[in-house]
Design a protein around this motif. Structure first.
Motif, PDB file in Angstrom:
ATOM      1  N   GLY A 171       0.812  -1.206   0.000  1.00 47.38           N
ATOM      2  CA  GLY A 171       0.000   0.000   0.000  1.00 47.38           C
ATOM      3  C   GLY A 171       0.845   1.255   0.000  1.00 47.38           C
ATOM      4  N   ILE A 172       0.202   2.366   0.316  1.00 46.35           N
ATOM      5  CA  ILE A 172       0.824   3.691   0.293  1.00 46.35           C
ATOM      6  C   ILE A 172       0.507   4.397   1.601  1.00 46.35           C
ATOM      7  CG2 ILE A 172       0.841   5.948  -0.871  1.00 46.35           C
ATOM      8  CD1 ILE A 172      -0.052   4.386  -3.427  1.00 46.35           C
ATOM      9  N   VAL A 173       1.501   5.069   2.168  1.00 47.85           N
ATOM     10  CA  VAL A 173       1.311   5.890   3.361  1.00 47.85           C
ATOM     11  C   VAL A 173       1.786   7.300   3.039  1.00 47.85           C
ATOM     12  CG1 VAL A 173       1.978   6.301   5.762  1.00 47.85           C
ATOM     13  CG2 VAL A 173       1.546   3.967   4.963  1.00 47.85           C
ATOM     14  N   GLY A 174       0.933   8.293   3.322  1.00 48.56           N
ATOM     15  CA  GLY A 174       1.286   9.690   3.073  1.00 48.56           C
ATOM     16  C   GLY A 174       1.148  10.536   4.318  1.00 48.56           C
ATOM     17  N   ARG A 175       1.535  11.805   4.197  1.00 45.21           N
ATOM     18  CA  ARG A 175       1.455  12.751   5.316  1.00 45.21           C
ATOM     19  C   ARG A 175       0.376  13.789   5.048  1.00 45.21           C
ATOM     20  NH1 ARG A 175       7.281  14.458   7.710  1.00 45.21           N
ATOM     21  NH2 ARG A 175       5.881  16.107   8.482  1.00 45.21           N
ATOM     22  N   ARG A 176      -0.550  13.924   5.997  1.00 45.95           N
ATOM     23  CA  ARG A 176      -1.616  14.926   5.862  1.00 45.95           C
ATOM     24  C   ARG A 176      -1.029  16.330   5.760  1.00 45.95           C
ATOM     25  NH1 ARG A 176      -6.605  12.721   7.189  1.00 45.95           N
ATOM     26  NH2 ARG A 176      -6.493  10.785   8.418  1.00 45.95           N
ATOM     27  N   ASP A 177       0.001  16.590   6.574  1.00 43.33           N
ATOM     28  CA  ASP A 177       0.570  17.946   6.584  1.00 43.33           C
ATOM     29  C   ASP A 177       1.353  18.264   5.313  1.00 43.33           C
ATOM     30  OD1 ASP A 177       2.484  16.100   7.258  1.00 43.33           O
ATOM     31  OD2 ASP A 177       3.472  17.335   8.771  1.00 43.33           O
ATOM     32  N   HIS A 178       1.477  17.287   4.436  1.00 50.52           N
ATOM     33  CA  HIS A 178       2.081  17.520   3.118  1.00 50.52           C
ATOM     34  C   HIS A 178       1.022  17.520   2.021  1.00 50.52           C
ATOM     35  CE1 HIS A 178       6.630  16.740   3.818  1.00 50.52           C
ATOM     36  NE2 HIS A 178       6.067  17.090   4.960  1.00 50.52           N
ATOM     37  N   GLY A 179      -0.225  17.591   2.434  1.00 52.89           N
ATOM     38  CA  GLY A 179      -1.308  17.700   1.465  1.00 52.89           C
ATOM     39  C   GLY A 179      -1.807  16.388   0.911  1.00 52.89           C
ATOM     40  N   GLN A 238       4.461   5.511  13.743  1.00 48.00           N
ATOM     41  CA  GLN A 238       5.357   6.616  14.099  1.00 48.00           C
ATOM     42  C   GLN A 238       4.752   7.976  13.765  1.00 48.00           C
ATOM     43  OE1 GLN A 238       8.686   5.233  11.857  1.00 48.00           O
ATOM     44  NE2 GLN A 238       9.534   3.993  13.518  1.00 48.00           N
ATOM     45  N   LEU A 239       4.009   8.041  12.667  1.00 46.62           N
ATOM     46  CA  LEU A 239       3.404   9.316  12.264  1.00 46.62           C
ATOM     47  C   LEU A 239       2.126   9.625  13.026  1.00 46.62           C
ATOM     48  CD1 LEU A 239       3.868   9.269   8.376  1.00 46.62           C
ATOM     49  CD2 LEU A 239       5.138  10.609  10.048  1.00 46.62           C
ATOM     50  N   GLY A 240       1.459   8.587  13.542  1.00 47.04           N
ATOM     51  CA  GLY A 240       0.228   8.801  14.292  1.00 47.04           C
ATOM     52  C   GLY A 240      -0.878   9.400  13.439  1.00 47.04           C
ATOM     53  N   ASP A 241      -1.530  10.449  13.937  1.00 45.55           N
ATOM     54  CA  ASP A 241      -2.664  11.059  13.235  1.00 45.55           C
ATOM     55  C   ASP A 241      -2.258  11.752  11.938  1.00 45.55           C
ATOM     56  OD1 ASP A 241      -4.344  10.200  15.231  1.00 45.55           O
ATOM     57  OD2 ASP A 241      -4.288  12.098  16.348  1.00 45.55           O
ATOM     58  N   ALA A 242      -0.969  12.005  11.781  1.00 41.81           N
ATOM     59  CA  ALA A 242      -0.510  12.662  10.552  1.00 41.81           C
ATOM     60  C   ALA A 242      -0.478  11.708   9.361  1.00 41.81           C
ATOM     61  CB  ALA A 242       0.878  13.251  10.766  1.00 41.81           C
ATOM     62  N   ALA A 243      -0.616  10.401   9.621  1.00 45.51           N
ATOM     63  CA  ALA A 243      -0.518   9.404   8.553  1.00 45.51           C
ATOM     64  C   ALA A 243      -1.842   9.215   7.827  1.00 45.51           C
ATOM     65  CB  ALA A 243      -0.054   8.072   9.124  1.00 45.51           C
ATOM     66  N   VAL A 244      -1.762   9.053   6.524  1.00 43.75           N
ATOM     67  CA  VAL A 244      -2.899   8.676   5.672  1.00 43.75           C
ATOM     68  C   VAL A 244      -2.493   7.422   4.918  1.00 43.75           C
ATOM     69  CG1 VAL A 244      -4.396   9.338   3.771  1.00 43.75           C
ATOM     70  CG2 VAL A 244      -3.652  11.057   5.412  1.00 43.75           C
ATOM     71  N   ALA A 245      -3.311   6.390   4.972  1.00 44.62           N
ATOM     72  CA  ALA A 245      -2.953   5.112   4.347  1.00 44.62           C
ATOM     73  C   ALA A 245      -3.943   4.746   3.256  1.00 44.62           C
ATOM     74  CB  ALA A 245      -2.905   4.007   5.399  1.00 44.62           C
ATOM     75  N   PHE A 246      -3.406   4.253   2.145  1.00 46.25           N
ATOM     76  CA  PHE A 246      -4.220   3.745   1.040  1.00 46.25           C
ATOM     77  C   PHE A 246      -3.823   2.293   0.793  1.00 46.25           C
ATOM     78  CE2 PHE A 246      -3.280   8.286  -0.212  1.00 46.25           C
ATOM     79  CZ  PHE A 246      -4.465   8.801   0.298  1.00 46.25           C
ATOM     80  N   SER A 247      -4.789   1.409   0.795  1.00 45.72           N
ATOM     81  CA  SER A 247      -4.504  -0.013   0.618  1.00 45.72           C
ATOM     82  C   SER A 247      -4.201  -0.324  -0.845  1.00 45.72           C
ATOM     83  CB  SER A 247      -5.709  -0.847   1.074  1.00 45.72           C
ATOM     84  OG  SER A 247      -5.518  -2.209   0.733  1.00 45.72           O
ATOM     85  N   GLY A 248      -3.243  -1.246  -1.032  1.00 48.17           N
ATOM     86  CA  GLY A 248      -2.937  -1.715  -2.382  1.00 48.17           C
ATOM     87  C   GLY A 248      -3.579  -3.046  -2.682  1.00 48.17           C
TER      88      GLY A 248
END
Length: 335
Positions: A121-129, A202-212
């Motif tokens: 999958g993919i993990v992104g940062r909310r604070d990076h948009g 590690q990122l906690g609430d800042a993490a956004v995950a998309f399943s692959g």
């Protein structure tokens, strides 16, 4: 008189015992000669469970194998260790097999060890948009190029009507992805567990995950070079027998495996047990593997990721004799 009779009976009993012992020795199979085997494996990945369990629980030893496991963080690196002569066999997903075959390397698949559709999958940062899949456009995404994480990212972007050129892909080793995202060098990462799970934590609430899950099914295999299959067919069968027994253990004993695998020991037990039903452990050589390899090869050709533009005949990369001698019903490759 009675004393003599007892002596005769004792002698007869002794001769009978010697005879039974001799017959038992004749029936026992000869002890297996000890053989050395070096396995390059991504021990950080749950798909390597059978290798770790076979070593720690003595399944390899019972087959007369003295096994050394060389740890790597990706199947791509594990296969490279075999190519360089540092290991005899390697655990690897389908993508590196495709690139090896397209480069003309005589790689042979001995068996599929593991399947899962939920560990990429993919993990992104909310604070990076990064808030939705569409928001990945224009972002910097960390990925280990030439691996299943790369394939997953490409397919995922296609579903969002994007192409690879719509993002900036930055190449990292699998174990470096999470740190790169935390440092802000990239806006998102594409990869597999346990690296994704550790990054989310590690990122906690800042993490956004998309399943692959819909983009890629992980097909994890044991491979060797053709020369090794020709020179060591008996060792391969013994290794596959040990892995067959270890796979059954991995399938049935998730609680015991939790602390055994580096890939799961750092995760919460409840998290591991919840994910376990989506994992399939067990040796096979299935026709679907050939179809998957062809699909991945078309992706590589389309994206000009391989030097060759020709589709390999992946049947040439199958070594059927080993598993046929251990689990013949598990060999369903049409040949």
């Amino acid at each position: 008189m009675r004393s003599r009779a007892l002596q005769v009976l004792a002698l007869l009993f002794l001769l009978l015992a010697i005879g039974v012992a001799w017959l038992w020795q004749q029936r026992r199979p000869p002890a297996l000669a000890t053989e050395k085997l070096v396995i390059a494996a991504n021990t950080e990945y749950v798909g390597a469970c059978a290798v770790v369990a076979a070593q720690q629980r003595g399944y390899f030893a019972a087959q007369g194998l003295q096994v050394q496991v060389l740890p790597f963080s990706s199947g791509k690196a594990s296969l490279q260790a075999v190519v360089e002569g540092k290991a005899d066999v390697a655990t690897v997903a389908d993508i590196p097999i495709v690139f090896a075959a397209m480069d003309g390397l005589p790689v042979k698949v001995l068996a599929t060890l593991f399947r899962s559709g939920t560990d990429h999958g993919i993990v992104g940062r909310r604070d990076h948009g990064v808030v939705t899949p569409a928001s990945l456009k224009g972002k910097r995404i960390g990925v280990t190029q030439g691996t299943s994480g790369h394939f997953t990212l490409d397919v995922f972007l296609n579903w969002q009507r994007m192409e690879g050129r719509d993002v900036t892909m930055v190449n990292y080793k699998p174990e470096e992805l999470g740190q790169a995202l935390q440092r802000g060098e990239v806006d998102a990462i594409s990869g597999w567990e346990p690296f994704l799970g550790a990054t989310r934590k590690q990122l906690g609430d800042a993490a956004v995950a998309f399943s692959g899950e819909q983009a890629y099914e992980s097909i994890y295999n044991l491979v060797a070079l053709r020369r090794y299959t020709t020179e060591h067919p008996a060792v391969i069968q013994r290794a596959l027998q040990a892995l067959h027994e270890a796979s059954a253990y991995c399938e049935r004993q998730p609680q015991a495996v939790h602390g055994m695998l580096p890939a799961t020991a750092r995760l919460e037990r409840a998290e591991v047990l919840a994910a376990w039903p989506s994992y399939h452990f067990g040796l096979e050589l299935d026709q679907s593997l050939l179809l998957a390899l062809e699909d991945r090869a078309r992706w590589a050709i389309r994206n000009r990721l391989a030097a060759s533009r020709e589709m390999p005949n992946f049947l040439d990369n199958m070594y059927l004799d080993g598993l046929a001698g251990v689990r013949p019903s598990a060999v369903t490759v049409i040949h």
